[in-house]
Design an enzyme around this catalytic site. Structure first.
Site, PDB file in Angstrom:
ATOM      1  N   SER A 185       0.839  -1.196   0.000  1.00  0.00           N
ATOM      2  CA  SER A 185       0.000   0.000   0.000  1.00  0.00           C
ATOM      3  C   SER A 185       0.880   1.254   0.000  1.00  0.00           C
ATOM      4  CB  SER A 185      -0.972  -0.026   1.189  1.00  0.00           C
ATOM      5  OG  SER A 185      -1.968   0.984   1.039  1.00  0.00           O
TER       6      SER A 185
ATOM      7  N   ASP B 260      -9.634  -3.582  -6.244  1.00  0.00           N
ATOM      8  CA  ASP B 260      -9.252  -2.600  -5.221  1.00  0.00           C
ATOM      9  C   ASP B 260     -10.242  -1.432  -5.205  1.00  0.00           C
ATOM     10  OD1 ASP B 260      -7.971  -0.843  -3.469  1.00  0.00           O
ATOM     11  OD2 ASP B 260      -5.980  -1.445  -4.159  1.00  0.00           O
TER      12      ASP B 260
ATOM     13  N   HIS C 196      -8.112  -4.645  -2.022  1.00  0.00           N
ATOM     14  CA  HIS C 196      -6.866  -3.991  -1.608  1.00  0.00           C
ATOM     15  C   HIS C 196      -6.035  -4.880  -0.690  1.00  0.00           C
ATOM     16  CE1 HIS C 196      -4.162  -0.693  -0.949  1.00  0.00           C
ATOM     17  NE2 HIS C 196      -4.387  -0.691   0.350  1.00  0.00           N
TER      18      HIS C 196
END
Length: 274
Positions: A75, A193, A248
């Site tokens: 991330s 995502d 995600h």
């Protein structure tokens, strides 16, 4: 946004060590106190945080003696580690892999869990204040916010991303030269995502927030003029655009094992990179 001792991160490290025995694993942190480390993922000046990490790695008793290291950024850790390569790179990064990162920034801040008061406090400051000096020097998500429809405000006020993406008039040649030292730069985007908006940011693509039209990295000025060395890496077949199933950072063991074999295993043992 996890703290460095989170069970999920530890399981990733354990899997890396099991896949490639003998691997030394180090979890980057901004505080030895786990709670403070997680808070630092929401609050802090990214430029100062990065300098702390640069000093930590450059003086680490083991990592500082390595001829090169491999780095995995998950991330927002992806653009953070890329900035490490650009600004510091001691010890040298050979392979950089990012998962669900925001290399071209985010145009929406998303939402927080109902019981996540740290996240909610940070996001409360963002509303209507994104470009203020206070927020840009204190709230982490604001420092990689980038809406193409607010490009002038971004270029003028961004504390972090506009610089590490070399988007301003003066280009930092060191950033480009350090990126060109990478043997491999692989960027994973997760197909479903919904946390990173737009998800294509993980590939340096630009998405029009009104029409949704996507401009690939290769069609952007930053690639054509090679502001970051990405075109050079691409031409040398060192730049990879990869996709992964799920939302995600939904990282299956199969995905991670393939990643560790592919990018972090020496060529002599079946990997892509030595």
């Amino acid at each position: 946004m996890a703290r460095y001792d989170a069970d999920g991160l530890k399981s990733v490290g354990d899997l890396a060590a099991a896949t490639n025995p003998g691997t030394y694993i180090y979890y980057i942190r901004l505080s030895d106190d786990p709670s403070a480390d997680r808070t630092a993922t929401f609050f802090g000046n990214l430029t100062l945080q990065l300098q702390e990490v640069c000093t930590d790695l450059a003086t680490h008793p083991i990592l500082s003696t390595a001829p090169a290291i491999n780095a995995l950024g998950i991330s927002q850790g992806g653009q953070f580690l890329r900035a490490y390569v650009e600004r510091c790179n001691t010890p040298l990064v050979a392979t950089l892999v990012t998962l669900g990162s925001q290399h071209n920034g985010i145009s929406d801040f998303g939402s927080c869990a109902a019981d996540d008061w740290v996240c909610q406090s940070a996001f409360a400051l963002l509303k209507g204040n994104t470009w203020s000096r206070l927020v840009q020097s204190r709230v982490v998500p604001a420092q990689f916010y980038r809406d193409p429809e607010e490009l002038d405000a971004y270029l003028e006020n961004s504390n972090f991303l506009a610089d590490v993406n070399n988007e301003r008039g003066w280009k930092n040649g060191t950033y480009r030269e350090n990126m060109k030292k990478l043997e491999r730069f692989a960027m994973y985007v997760f197909d479903e995502d919904k946390t990173v908006v737009p998800k294509e940011s993980g590939w340096f693509s630009e998405v029009n927030t009104t029409s949704g039209n996507v401009t690939r990295l290769q069609d952007r000025r930053m690639y054509v003029e090679d502001w970051l060395g990405l075109r050079w890496l691409d031409e040398e077949k060192r730049l990879e655009f990869r996709s992964a199933p799920g939302g995600h950072v939904e990282m299956s063991d199969d995905l991670l094992i393939d990643l560790f074999k592919r990018y972090f295993r020496p060529r002599s043992k079946g990997g892509l990179d030595g």
